[in-house]
Design a protein around this motif. Structure first.
Motif, mmCIF file in Angstrom:
data_model
loop_
_atom_site.group_PDB
_atom_site.id
_atom_site.type_symbol
_atom_site.label_atom_id
_atom_site.label_comp_id
_atom_site.label_asym_id
_atom_site.label_seq_id
_atom_site.Cartn_x
_atom_site.Cartn_y
_atom_site.Cartn_z
ATOM 1 N N HIS A 1 0.851 -1.195 0.000
ATOM 2 C CA HIS A 1 0.000 0.000 0.000
ATOM 3 C C HIS A 1 0.884 1.242 0.000
ATOM 4 O O HIS A 1 2.061 1.181 0.363
ATOM 5 N N ALA A 2 0.304 2.374 -0.355
ATOM 6 C CA ALA A 2 1.012 3.653 -0.311
ATOM 7 C C ALA A 2 0.407 4.522 0.787
ATOM 8 O O ALA A 2 -0.801 4.458 1.052
ATOM 9 N N PRO A 3 1.215 5.352 1.443
ATOM 10 C CA PRO A 3 0.677 6.282 2.444
ATOM 11 C C PRO A 3 -0.274 7.294 1.794
ATOM 12 O O PRO A 3 -0.001 7.816 0.701
ATOM 13 N N TYR A 4 -1.357 7.566 2.496
ATOM 14 C CA TYR A 4 -2.341 8.550 2.041
ATOM 15 C C TYR A 4 -2.396 9.676 3.070
ATOM 16 O O TYR A 4 -2.703 9.446 4.239
ATOM 17 N N THR A 5 -2.097 10.895 2.614
ATOM 18 C CA THR A 5 -1.995 12.053 3.491
ATOM 19 C C THR A 5 -3.106 13.059 3.175
ATOM 20 O O THR A 5 -3.366 13.339 2.011
ATOM 21 N N VAL A 6 -3.725 13.597 4.215
ATOM 22 C CA VAL A 6 -4.724 14.649 4.044
ATOM 23 C C VAL A 6 -4.394 15.814 4.967
ATOM 24 O O VAL A 6 -4.078 15.626 6.153
ATOM 25 N N ASP A 7 -4.457 17.009 4.423
ATOM 26 C CA ASP A 7 -4.301 18.246 5.195
ATOM 27 C C ASP A 7 -5.671 18.861 5.405
ATOM 28 O O ASP A 7 -6.439 19.035 4.444
#
Length: 256
Positions: free
Chosen positions: A247-253
């Protein structure tokens, strides 16, 4: 406020690939991990307690080295919860929630049914059982961000090979109807789809063949939030430059 979610596919394996160094450069307020595949007493190395973070783990008790979730937070939570009330789900280490004032951040690892019919039926039972929990959260007056690997795609934009996967777990019509009913019907917000209405990005690729190289992927990792947070969504990204997991990291601001 920055929140990162990652299915680590084994926290110790991801650590050897540099995931904690990467986390340290991101300035995240909260990091949510799923599929840690470890018991907390196996994580004595200081790297599993990053400097400046409060660290919380919920391990599987029904099967050691299986599943597992974690939360790392810069600010100490007011409360940390690790049980939803269904032993069969809780004992697999699939839920942990950190509460900061009015905000709840959840690390959730939803079951997969890809290993066979027995696990698919468990996934269906989990869908039915947890729906009222989500509804209770939505009506609670709290702000919720549910981070994690949901093991379900929402639409054709969320999977490379749409037609050939219609009978495969994670893309079954009844799974998608349930998930989309929660979002489109109940008002929960898919952060990625809100910020990128036409986006076709993925967060998971099979280890078979050259799926990642050819971007034959699925979007399985989400940050689903209460409607109260829709207007606070600022930006999101999926990090693919390094490979810490399948999986890939998912980032939200989020706007503070």
């Amino acid at each position: 406020m920055r929140i990162i979610s990652l299915n680590a596919n084994g926290i110790r394996s991801a650590a050897t690939k540099g995931v904690f160094d990467w986390f340290g450069r991101q300035g995240a307020d909260v990091v949510c991990l799923q599929e840690t595949k470890a018991q907390e007493d196996q994580l004595s190395d200081p790297m599993f307690r990053p400097d400046g973070h409060h660290c919380f783990y919920r391990d599987a008790t029904s099967k050691k080295g299986y599943s597992g979730v974690a939360i790392y937070a810069k600010r100490e939570p007011d409360q940390v919860l690790t049980e939803l009330g269904w032993d069969e789900f809780d004992n697999e280490g699939r839920y942990i929630e950190a509460r900061f004032g009015k905000l709840s951040v959840v690390s959730l690892y939803f079951p997969s049914g890809s290993s066979g019919d027995e696990r698919q039926q468990f996934k269906f039972r989990a869908m039915e059982w947890i729906a009222p929990v989500f509804e209770k959260w939505r009506k609670s007056g709290r702000d919720y961000v549910i981070c994690g690997d949901w093991n379900i795609v929402r639409s054709e934009k969320d999977i490379k090979n749409w037609k050939s996967n219609q009978k495969n777990s994670g893309c079954l019509p009844e799974e998608r109807a349930w998930f989309n009913g929660m979002i489109d019907g109940r008002g929960w917000v898919d952060s990625y789809r809100t910020l990128h209405p036409e986006g076709e990005d993925y967060t998971w690729w099979s280890n078979r063949g050259r799926a990642r190289e050819n971007n034959v992927g699925w979007r399985l990792d989400y940050q689903i939030c209460t409607p109260s947070l829709r207007e606070r969504l600022k930006a999101c990204s999926i990090y693919r430059d390094e490979r810490f997991s399948d999986h890939a990291p998912y980032t939200v601001d989020y706007v503070d």
